[in-house]
Write a protein that holds these residues in place. Structure first.
Motif, PDB file in Angstrom:
ATOM      1  N   LYS A 258       8.181 -31.331  12.976  1.00  0.00           N
ATOM      2  CA  LYS A 258       9.065 -32.486  13.069  1.00  0.00           C
ATOM      3  C   LYS A 258       8.317 -33.739  13.503  1.00  0.00           C
ATOM      4  CE  LYS A 258      13.441 -33.915  15.171  1.00  0.00           C
ATOM      5  NZ  LYS A 258      14.493 -33.551  16.153  1.00  0.00           N
ATOM      6  N   TYR A 261       7.310 -36.068  10.666  1.00  0.00           N
ATOM      7  CA  TYR A 261       8.377 -36.955  10.188  1.00  0.00           C
ATOM      8  C   TYR A 261       8.553 -38.128  11.158  1.00  0.00           C
ATOM      9  CZ  TYR A 261       9.792 -33.226   6.957  1.00  0.00           C
ATOM     10  OH  TYR A 261       9.827 -32.299   5.960  1.00  0.00           O
ATOM     11  N   GLU A 262       8.533 -37.811  12.433  1.00  0.00           N
ATOM     12  CA  GLU A 262       8.732 -38.866  13.437  1.00  0.00           C
ATOM     13  C   GLU A 262       7.559 -39.841  13.450  1.00  0.00           C
ATOM     14  OE1 GLU A 262      11.292 -36.087  16.581  1.00  0.00           O
ATOM     15  OE2 GLU A 262       9.177 -36.561  16.940  1.00  0.00           O
TER      16      GLU A 262
END
Length: 366
Positions: A258, A261-262
């Motif tokens: 994740k 994506y961040e």
């Protein structure tokens, strides 16, 4: 008085850890179970190889005009020699087969250009995906620059098999990427459409889609409206492969942490920029084996077009074995088809392994 440090020269590796003897010990005789399996494997090879070599080479007949010329007890490879052109090109006019060969040479040259470091890979990829198919189509079909028109009903053999496989692979990959992104999208309508399409297509066998494309679709078209049967089959194969490709790529997207994506969002990238520049390169690298597995499966599934009346390599071989002059040559025909498919699929597999080694950047665990 200072003592000068002189490192000792490196010692050679132990004799029993390098070379053929070490390879045999590590891979064939490393444990009692491996020794037993190795002996069993050699016994099976001892039973199989001698009769196969005797049938396929020693007692085989390599030339002749009919089955009557195959007087030996081995394979009748003369059958392959007589029908070789049909196995390669189908019923394509023999004086026009240079167009197929030219298109193949052009494709090999374009792919080989990837090895040139100074060439822009993006432009080259666009050329192969967008420009080359147009050139190849007019070479195959004719009708321009004085080329004779060749109906698609005459296309067949390994040429048709390769065409179906290459077009299906090239067209299904970008469509599969879009479907995978759509399935993970936060937009409900786009997500629902992608899910329904993927699950629906994956729920039916390829032969059903081919049957719908070749038989059912013309029934629903207005009277007088129709389009090429080969094109309908190509669209069906592409959609079928894209559904499976989407799930493979979705697996890669879910494997990306994740934080990636961040980080892309924190960099101020738009959605498409973050996907193209950050997420997709990592996701695709992770699922290379799955992508190639889908490609190999698609290439082999192209033989199903025989069901809808298209004579690919396997179809041509089956048709040739019904020739009264060559009755009893079915085994030779299937052996030849098996070798061709093995060579193509093995080549794709080895090429994917090479790409994996080239792109390996720390994800490999052993």
């Amino acid at each position: 008085m200072a003592i000068e440090f002189k490192p000792s020269p490196s010692l050679p590796p132990p004799v029993n850890s390098v070379g053929a003897v070490a390879w045999v010990r590590q891979n064939l005789l490393s444990s009692p179970l491996n020794i037993l399996l190795t002996l069993f494997s050699f016994y099976v090879l001892y039973l199989l190889l001698p009769p196969v070599i005797e049938w396929g080479f020693i007692n085989a007949t390599f030339s002749g005009a009919s089955k009557a010329d195959c007087t030996g007890t081995g394979a009748c490879w003369a059958f392959i020699g007589v029908y070789f052109d049909q196995f390669m090109y189908g019923l394509y006019p023999s004086e026009e087969t240079w167009r197929i060969n030219l298109a193949l040479i052009l494709l090999v040259m374009l792919i080989g250009t990837f090895a040139v470091k100074t060439v822009n890979k993006l432009y080259l990829s666009i050329g192969i995906i967008v420009v080359y198919p147009v050139i190849a189509y007019f070479l195959f079909a004719g009708g321009v620059f004085g080329l004779e028109v060749v109906e698609t009903s005459l296309w067949g053999g390994l040429f048709l098999t390769t065409l179906l496989g290459v077009v299906g692979i090239v067209a299904s990959f970008p469509l599969g990427v879009l479907l995978a992104l759509g399935r993970q999208s936060s937009m409900p309508i786009a997500k629902s459409v992608c899910i329904v399409f993927i699950e629906t297509v994956r729920a039916v066998p390829l032969i059903t889609i081919l049957f719908m494309a070749s038989v059912m679709i013309p029934l629903f078209l207005p009277e007088g409206m129709n389009f090429n049967k080969l094109l309908r089959v190509l669209i069906g194969i592409t959609l079928f492969s894209a559904a499976y490709m989407a799930e493979v790529i979705r697996g890669g997207l879910q494997a990306i942490p994740k934080g990636q994506y961040e980080a892309a969002d924190a960099s101020g990238l738009t959605y498409w920029q973050s996907m193209i520049l950050v997420i997709l390169p990592q996701a695709l690298k992770l699922v290379i084996p799955g992508i190639v597995n889908t490609f190999i499966g698609l290439f082999k599934d192209t033989t199903l077009v025989y069901i809808v009346g298209m004579f690919d390599l396997l179809g041509r071989i089956q048709a040739a074995t019904h020739d009264s002059s060559w009755l009893g040559t079915t085994i030779e025909g299937y052996a030849f088809a098996g070798f061709v498919f093995w060579a193509a699929c093995f080549g794709m597999s080895r090429y994917s392994m090479r790409i994996e080694r080239k792109l390996e950047t720390g994800h490999k665990r052993n």
